[in-house]
Design a protein around this motif. Structure first.
Motif, PDB file in Angstrom:
ATOM      1  N   LYS A  69      40.315 118.619  30.444  1.00 30.97           N
ATOM      2  CA  LYS A  69      39.540 119.449  31.351  1.00 30.97           C
ATOM      3  C   LYS A  69      39.325 118.695  32.650  1.00 30.97           C
ATOM      4  O   LYS A  69      39.116 117.480  32.658  1.00 30.97           O
ATOM      5  CB  LYS A  69      38.191 119.821  30.747  1.00 30.97           C
ATOM      6  N   ARG A  70      39.377 119.448  33.726  1.00 30.99           N
ATOM      7  CA  ARG A  70      39.155 118.823  35.024  1.00 30.99           C
ATOM      8  C   ARG A  70      37.691 118.433  35.167  1.00 30.99           C
ATOM      9  O   ARG A  70      36.805 119.200  34.811  1.00 30.99           O
ATOM     10  CB  ARG A  70      39.480 119.794  36.153  1.00 30.99           C
ATOM     11  N   THR A  73      35.366 117.022  40.881  1.00 31.71           N
ATOM     12  CA  THR A  73      35.797 115.948  41.766  1.00 31.71           C
ATOM     13  C   THR A  73      34.920 115.833  43.008  1.00 31.71           C
ATOM     14  O   THR A  73      34.878 114.794  43.633  1.00 31.71           O
ATOM     15  CB  THR A  73      37.257 116.165  42.210  1.00 31.71           C
TER      16      THR A  73
END
Length: 117
Positions: A69-70, A73
């Motif tokens: 999963k990202r 950011t």
């Protein structure tokens, strides 16, 4: 005269065993390929095995790996606060310029900050 149809018995050019051997060889040659890449590499072979020998295909063919999963950011709230500070400073600089007055626009603020367009 009466037409007669002659039905031919088609025998596959390769046996199930030969196709399995070919698929295993393809898997061995492309160890790090995912299912879609294997499908592209062994076009007709993949289609035949998938259609007629699916249980064996599912056992032998590696499953696609699940993606990580990202992680977030960018912390948008922190970034918004920083951008607001920069924008306020840019407005002060624009208004403090001597000479001909400059209209305060989003573009002039971005140019002053150095963010471009």
């Amino acid at each position: 005269m009466e037409k007669k149809s002659i039905a031919k018995q088609h025998s596959p050019s390769f046996s199930l065993k030969e196709r399995r051997i070919q698929w295993l060889k393809l898997l061995e040659e492309n160890k790090y390929a995912n299912q879609s890449q294997l499908k592209y590499i062994g076009k007709g072979l993949h289609t035949w095995i998938f259609r007629y020998d699916r249980e064996w295909y599912e056992e032998v063919t590696p499953k696609n790996q699940t993606r990580k999963k990202r992680t977030e950011t960018v912390d948008w709230e922190t970034r918004d606060v920083e951008c607001l500070k920069l924008a306020k400073e840019a407005v002060k600089l624009i208004l403090a310029k001597e000479g001909k007055s400059v209209r305060v626009t989003p573009l002039s603020i971005r140019r002053t900050i150095g963010a471009g367009r």
